[in-house]
Design an enzyme around this catalytic site. Structure first.
Site, PDB file in Angstrom:
ATOM      1  N   ASN A   1      16.940 -25.040  24.958  1.00  0.00           N
ATOM      2  CA  ASN A   1      15.943 -25.891  25.291  1.00  0.00           C
ATOM      3  C   ASN A   1      15.702 -25.727  26.926  1.00  0.00           C
ATOM      4  OD1 ASN A   1      16.004 -28.487  27.038  1.00  0.00           O
ATOM      5  ND2 ASN A   1      18.103 -28.178  25.946  1.00  0.00           N
TER       6      ASN A   1
ATOM      7  N   ILE B   1      13.134 -27.912  28.145  1.00  0.00           N
ATOM      8  CA  ILE B   1      12.291 -29.083  28.251  1.00  0.00           C
ATOM      9  C   ILE B   1      11.552 -29.284  29.655  1.00  0.00           C
ATOM     10  CG2 ILE B   1      11.770 -31.496  27.780  1.00  0.00           C
ATOM     11  CD1 ILE B   1      12.829 -29.668  25.474  1.00  0.00           C
TER      12      ILE B   1
ATOM     13  N   ASN C   1      19.851 -42.349  32.678  1.00  0.00           N
ATOM     14  CA  ASN C   1      20.208 -40.942  33.259  1.00  0.00           C
ATOM     15  C   ASN C   1      19.144 -40.589  34.464  1.00  0.00           C
ATOM     16  OD1 ASN C   1      19.794 -37.798  33.290  1.00  0.00           O
ATOM     17  ND2 ASN C   1      21.538 -37.891  32.094  1.00  0.00           N
TER      18      ASN C   1
ATOM     19  N   CYS D   1      20.824 -29.976  35.266  1.00  0.00           N
ATOM     20  CA  CYS D   1      19.939 -29.582  34.497  1.00  0.00           C
ATOM     21  C   CYS D   1      19.265 -27.976  34.807  1.00  0.00           C
ATOM     22  CB  CYS D   1      18.598 -30.374  34.360  1.00  0.00           C
ATOM     23  SG  CYS D   1      17.409 -29.602  33.435  1.00  0.00           S
TER      24      CYS D   1
ATOM     25  N   ASN E   1      26.947 -30.653  30.340  1.00  0.00           N
ATOM     26  CA  ASN E   1      25.365 -30.343  30.138  1.00  0.00           C
ATOM     27  C   ASN E   1      25.540 -28.841  29.523  1.00  0.00           C
ATOM     28  OD1 ASN E   1      22.450 -30.352  30.206  1.00  0.00           O
ATOM     29  ND2 ASN E   1      22.552 -31.619  32.132  1.00  0.00           N
TER      30      ASN E   1
ATOM     31  N   GLY F   1      29.154 -31.862  23.987  1.00  0.00           N
ATOM     32  CA  GLY F   1      28.828 -30.541  23.676  1.00  0.00           C
ATOM     33  C   GLY F   1      29.088 -30.108  22.334  1.00  0.00           C
TER      34      GLY F   1
ATOM     35  N   THR G   1      22.430 -32.619  20.114  1.00  0.00           N
ATOM     36  CA  THR G   1      21.667 -31.784  19.195  1.00  0.00           C
ATOM     37  C   THR G   1      21.777 -32.369  17.657  1.00  0.00           C
ATOM     38  OG1 THR G   1      22.072 -29.886  20.555  1.00  0.00           O
ATOM     39  CG2 THR G   1      21.453 -29.263  18.433  1.00  0.00           C
TER      40      THR G   1
HETATM   41  C1  LIG Z   1      16.372 -30.810  23.899  1.00  0.00           C
HETATM   42  C2  LIG Z   1      17.535 -31.455  24.554  1.00  0.00           C
HETATM   43  C3  LIG Z   1      17.123 -31.925  25.758  1.00  0.00           C
HETATM   44  C4  LIG Z   1      17.930 -32.471  26.854  1.00  0.00           C
HETATM   45  N1  LIG Z   1      17.474 -33.204  27.896  1.00  0.00           N
HETATM   46  C5  LIG Z   1      18.550 -33.615  28.796  1.00  0.00           C
HETATM   47  C6  LIG Z   1      18.165 -34.594  29.933  1.00  0.00           C
HETATM   48  O1  LIG Z   1      17.025 -34.838  30.025  1.00  0.00           O
HETATM   49  N2  LIG Z   1      19.066 -34.656  30.789  1.00  0.00           N
HETATM   50  C7  LIG Z   1      20.521 -34.646  30.596  1.00  0.00           C
HETATM   51  O2  LIG Z   1      21.242 -34.885  31.442  1.00  0.00           O
HETATM   52  N3  LIG Z   1      20.773 -33.672  29.475  1.00  0.00           N
HETATM   53  C8  LIG Z   1      19.696 -33.310  28.671  1.00  0.00           C
HETATM   54  N4  LIG Z   1      20.245 -32.548  27.734  1.00  0.00           N
HETATM   55  C9  LIG Z   1      21.620 -32.215  27.363  1.00  0.00           C
HETATM   56  C10 LIG Z   1      22.306 -33.095  26.439  1.00  0.00           C
HETATM   57  O3  LIG Z   1      22.410 -34.288  26.886  1.00  0.00           O
HETATM   58  C11 LIG Z   1      23.740 -32.731  26.098  1.00  0.00           C
HETATM   59  O4  LIG Z   1      24.497 -32.570  27.332  1.00  0.00           O
HETATM   60  C12 LIG Z   1      23.693 -31.232  25.720  1.00  0.00           C
HETATM   61  O5  LIG Z   1      22.929 -30.997  24.874  1.00  0.00           O
HETATM   62  C13 LIG Z   1      25.259 -30.664  25.097  1.00  0.00           C
HETATM   63  O6  LIG Z   1      25.259 -31.567  23.917  1.00  0.00           O
HETATM   64  P1  LIG Z   1      25.192 -30.953  22.245  1.00  0.00           P
HETATM   65  O7  LIG Z   1      25.639 -29.779  22.356  1.00  0.00           O
HETATM   66  O8  LIG Z   1      25.838 -32.115  21.717  1.00  0.00           O
HETATM   67  O9  LIG Z   1      23.536 -31.079  22.294  1.00  0.00           O
HETATM   68  C14 LIG Z   1      19.482 -32.083  26.905  1.00  0.00           C
HETATM   69  C15 LIG Z   1      19.786 -31.251  25.614  1.00  0.00           C
HETATM   70  C16 LIG Z   1      18.852 -31.144  24.797  1.00  0.00           C
HETATM   71  C17 LIG Z   1      19.173 -30.242  23.303  1.00  0.00           C
END
Ligand SMILES: Cc1cc2nc3c(=O)[nH]c(=O)nc-3n(C[C@H](O)[C@H](O)[C@H](O)COP(=O)(O)O)c2cc1C
Ligand SMILES: Cc1cc2nc3c(=O)[nH]c(=O)nc-3n(C[C@H](O)[C@H](O)[C@H](O)COP(=O)(O)OP(=O)(O)OC[C@H]3O[C@@H](n4cnc5c(N)ncnc54)[C@H](O)[C@@H]3O)c2cc1C
Ligand SMILES: Cc1cc2nc3c(=O)[nH]c(=O)nc-3n(C[C@H](O)[C@H](O)[C@H](O)COP(=O)(O)OP(=O)(O)OC[C@H]3O[C@@H](n4cnc5c(N)ncnc54)[C@H](O)[C@@H]3O)c2cc1C
Ligand SMILES: Cc1cc2nc3c(=O)[nH]c(=O)nc-3n(C[C@H](O)[C@H](O)[C@H](O)COP(=O)(O)O)c2cc1C
Ligand code: FES
Ligand code: FES
Lengths: 306, 254, 306, 254
Positions: C71, C73, C101, C132, C194, C245, C268
């Site tokens: 992603n 974003i 956050n 990020c 992250n 993660g 996710t």
């Molecule tokens: C679509 C999307 C947007 C995200 N936006 C943020 C964000 O704004 N700030 C942040 O600290 N992490 C953001 N993350 C990271 C997630 O909080 C998380 O650290 C990362 O996705 C790993 O976890 P997961 O594998 O369970 O998704 C985002 C992740 C995704 C997939």
């Protein structure tokens, strides 16, 4: 007759096509020769060789993960001497470029291995593994130490006139910094990437599934990361890159070439589909014909950014 | 050794979560030996990514059989294969049992799913005119698999069927059966069982081959993923997939 | 009545259970409240907030990868002001700890945001996103700059007495070095990880699939890497870790806790199964009962190494 | 908005790689409106990981339909679903078409798979006593989907069926049909087509709603993955999944 020119150059190393078989995933060629015609592929990279034979880690060495696998083989290998005596004769029966991958615990060992192996005419190039996450002795973690990588490059280069490729670790902040030092110290190319450090636990015993605790993550799961590393090097350092990481099919090869790879290596896919290299070559040729790519090397770094 | 796209002929549910898959492959059927194994790609996708190793369970004509229980995703997918679907098989792999040598009675010792390689071995043993005694153990009644076995003795850890105890206890109880003849033991099962069996065999000076297991990636010797400690050379591991999976019990540390 | 004590502490932050919803994967709670009872989960981490609203990156922002997704974003968010005015009132209807956050382009912006938000009583803690991978302005890449991370920790800590969590980047050589500086500068906990930097190309147009070129890799693909990072911190720095993660189910949660996490975040998986958090809570409770774990917090760092 | 495990009632192959899936879901059937969509988990595994969005194609009684062509892994898996298997559906999602307002003739403009949402819309338009004209385009004959359409005009880029040209060319040719009545255009198709259509509508001052697409992760507003530029406020994107997928053509940059 091929209608497409699949040949590529990785710096001074000329290959008939960009498909190499990655270190640690093809042994020393003999088992793979039952599945594919070694005379057709771009080259073989040997299992990492060390000066003396290495026993490697106790089991369990392998764990499957989502779209990937962890391994902690611990560089089990026959050592330089047995390699020359027992493995090279078999490989000589084939017309396939042989890239010798070397792993060592000290800079001296790297030099010593290279000195011995450089005498062997059938070796086309060296790939120096400074990035194995699964060995602990030796103290230094070369792959994460930029000055060690520079030193290894310079000192190994001094003892061979064969093309010198340094295989980089992805477990660093900026892989391009490492590519730069390789370039500066006379390395001919870099391979990117080795495996990512990962782990996995048995939730019932609460023990690591892998004896070595951590292992190296490979397979399709890491492909996006590997591509980003190749791109980073491509955008910052003018050095040929051999792309590695999660390549499963010809589409993935094109993607890695577009991102900046001169050639690529197939790793984990060999375990799942030992015929992958031949199938991929066919796919590449068809793509090139369909999209009018006369020389596949045109693809290297051909990405279009806005 | 080959990769083959082979059609499933039949999925047979033996009950208690145990399945037999009958697969058409003249090529493998005519080449594979008891104790060898197949590395099976259960799905074309990356889920699961790696092949799954299974002993050849039996061979009849052009068909091969594998026997498995549903453990994780791979075996779950396999259990749902139906007639006509093809599966991608790599094999025959590894070294099978040696059973044409000079012994009179084959003693099968199987723990749980360790029963898998024996229907085929027993078929071949009979062709070689050997006597057969089978010792079959499980944790409980539902784990005891007697499919394809002959002359069967049974044990369960909880005593729900046969002798209460391990299959090696069972063997020990019946040690007199092994005394008068030239016997050779063939075994497969959990490591703890194989360890106990090894001790038993060494003590009683019995020939014994065991089929071992290890997590595998390739199954044919290129990944070095499946080490097993040799009793003879501690500088170097043997590979379960290439040097085994069947070993003389004296040759490996279990 | 619960038979198991699911409550955990992340430093000074007390949670009724270890399941938090990760930043960027739960918006500001309203959509998720249609799927799950927010009163049951351990807490919500808001989408990264910046001082002013951010539009974020143009499409395409999302690409699927093997067992994962990229992603970019670009931190699209409503900004601190709108958040307080329009989002907080909704969240106040629930009895759920709210972790804010914050993402910023300058150290001053981090301070400013925290100063404003710390006044809001319904905010339980701050999670500072220094990691990020998808924003370019601001010059500094904080997440990879150890002294910047230290400075941000110290300066933000100075303006709030709420628990301070720093969310670390996995795209570094040694994440524990960053955890250490957070600890040294007074941070209460770290969140790890992250996303990993990754990319993907369209092989026909030769363009990056993602407008921003690179994106952040999340999902099950990264789980082994995330676990290794949690373990690394756990083994080297005595600071509470929130594990993140690729967590998809209760088994994964146990794995992260064993490896050293005090709590975890679901990211996710919320997109795929918005009910995951509730299902996971049920699974955790059953595991604890079955294996006689009286307090789930016993699991944290309970791994057994040889 | 809900997640539902709904059983497949029927898989219908319309030919040319186009499929209809008929799914039993009284709950969704009674709530969903034309133009809304569903986010479908095609597999329990991580392959593929994300849900796949599909417009509701039709509703009859307790059943909903989706229409799709096999593009990649997700749609391949869907096409192989058979009766009785359940699929995990998230929906109804997004905002549908507005069709109860004050117009007389509904003009459907569909390009390729853009035909998907219209069988249901047309059904509802008829209930609302609207006249219907359908303009259907495709690259070539096999891309033209007329399923559920009424009063059909056809174009193909290569002239293999109907007018040679785009569906907007076709519309332009028949502009007289739109002149005498209060019409409203409803459209879905590739972005290039929607762009041309927007220009056409603005020039001719025609009311028009379009169903847009974007790569999506969640489908319900939590990931911010699906931005679309608003014509009114350039400080902020709209979200295709929450603010759309149906927009008045004047409200979005295509
Ligand atoms: C679509 C999307 C947007 C995200 N936006 C943020 C964000 O704004 N700030 C942040 O600290 N992490 C953001 N993350 C990271 C997630 O909080 C998380 O650290 C990362 O996705 C790993 O976890 P997961 O594998 O369970 O998704 C985002 C992740 C995704 C997939
Ligand atoms: C040479 C050899 C022959 C085998 N023959 C048979 C056979 O005939 N019938 C049969 O049912 N099984 C056999 N096995 C074991 C079989 O390969 C595993 O049960 C199977 O891979 C499990 O796949 P899964 O996807 O269902 O489970 P997974 O999801 O992969 O794993 C489920 C559980 O099983 C464990 N497991 C996975 N692979 C192995 C393994 N290789 N050894 C031990 N535990 C494992 C995992 O750690 C996990 O706890 C054999 C293994 C080997 C190495
Ligand atoms: C609101 C909405 C409604 C939709 N309705 C329908 C419908 O009714 N019928 C239908 O057939 N399709 C519809 N789509 C598109 C559909 O979601 C994709 O075709 C589907 O996800 C492809 O999945 P796949 O796994 O087969 O292909 P993938 O393997 O995911 O992709 C195959 C190819 O399609 C492209 N692709 C993937 N997802 C999208 C997407 N969302 N938009 C555009 N291109 C994409 C990929 O980039 C790739 O080139 C809709 C999309 C949205 C956003
Ligand atoms: C089982 C296994 C053993 C490996 N052994 C080595 C090795 O000895 N030396 C080395 O440089 N890389 C080794 N690698 C790394 C691969 O060469 C390759 O860099 C990595 O696996 C990523 O590619 P892949 O995703 O295609 O497998 C090994 C990888 C695997 C899976
Ligand atoms: S499984 Fe690969 S070497 Fe044995
Ligand atoms: S798809 Fe997630 S916000 Fe639209």
């Amino acid at each position: 007759m091929n209608k497409v020119d699949l040949s590529v150059s990785v710096g001074p190393l000329k290959l008939r096509n960009p498909i190499l078989l990655a270190s640690g995933t093809v042994g020393y060629g003999n088992e793979m020769s039952e599945h594919i015609d070694l005379n057709k592929i771009g080259g073989i990279v040997t299992k990492s060789l060390s000066l003396k034979p290495r026993k490697g880690n106790p089991p369990q060495r392998i764990v499957e993960t989502p779209a990937g696998m962890l391994n902690a083989i611990g560089l089990a290998n026959v050592g330089v001497e047995v390699f020359l005596k027992e493995k090279i004769p078999f490989l000589k029966k084939f017309d396939v470029p042989l890239i010798c991958n070397i792993a060592a615990s000290t800079i001296e060992e790297y030099i010593e291995c290279t000195k011995i192996l450089t005498e062997e005419r059938s070796i086309s190039a060296f790939e120096i593994n400074v990035s194995c996450p699964n060995v602990k002795e030796g103290g230094l973690q070369f792959g994460n130490d930029i000055s060690a990588v520079g030193k290894i490059t310079a000192k190994v280069k001094a003892v061979t006139n064969k093309p010198l490729i340094i295989k980089l670790s992805p477990n660093v902040s900026y892989i391009s910094d490492f590519a730069k030092v390789v370039k500066d110290e006379g390395g001919d190319a870099v391979s990117a990437i080795n495996t990512l450090v990962g782990t996995s636990f048995n939730i019932f015993t609460r023990r690591p599934k892998i004896y070595n605790v951590t292992g190296g993550l490979s397979g399709p799961a890491i492909k996006p990361v590997a591509l980003a590393k190749v791109l980073e090097i491509n955008q910052r350092v003018p050095i040929p890159v051999i792309g590695i990481g999660g390549i499963m099919n010809w589409q993935d090869v094109i993607e890695f070439m577009i991102a900046g790879s001169s050639a690529i290596q197939l790793g984990t896919v060999n375990f799942i589909n030992p015929k992958a290299s031949e199938e991929i070559l066919k796919g590449l040729e068809e793509y090139c014909i369909k999209y009018n790519v006369k020389k596949i090397s045109e693809l290297t770094g051909s990405l279009k950014l806005k | 050794m080959l990769t083959t796209e082979a059609p499933v002929a039949k999925t047979i549910e033996l009950g208690n979560n145990i399945y037999l898959l009958k697969i058409l492959s003249p090529n493998i059927a005519s080449n594979i030996k008891p104790g060898q194994f197949l590395n099976v790609r259960v799905s074309e996708t990356y889920y699961p990514l790696l092949r799954r190793p299974f002993s050849v369970c039996d061979v009849t004509g052009d068909h091969i059989f594998i026997m498995f229980n549903v453990l994780g995703e791979g075996t779950k997918i396999l259990a749902h294969k139906h007639k006509g679907q093809t599966i991608d098989i790599l094999g025959p792999l590894g070294n099978g049992f040696t059973y044409a040598d000079d012994f009179e009675t084959a003693v099968i010792v199987a723990g749980g799913l360790g029963a898998a390689p024996f229907p085929y071995l027993i078929r071949e043993l009979k062709r070689n005119k050997k006597n057969i005694i089978s010792f079959v153990g499980g944790k409980t009644e539902s784990d005891v698999i007697t499919y394809g076995m002959e002359n069967i003795f049974i044990s369960t850890d909880d005593g729900s069927l046969g002798l209460k105890g391990t299959v090696v206890n069972l063997l020990n109880r019946n040690i007199n059966l092994l005394k008068n003849e030239k016997v050779k033991i063939f075994s497969c099962g959990p490591n703890a069982m194989l360890r106990a069996l090894k001790e038993f065999c060494l003590k009683n000076n019995l020939e014994c081959e065991v089929s071992t297991e290890c997590a595998m990636a390739c199954g044919f010797g290129i990944c070095q993923g499946c080490p097993i400690e040799s009793t003879h050379n501690h500088e170097k591991y043997l590979l379960v997939c290439k040097d085994g999976p069947v070993f003389n019990v004296k040759d490996v540390e279990i």
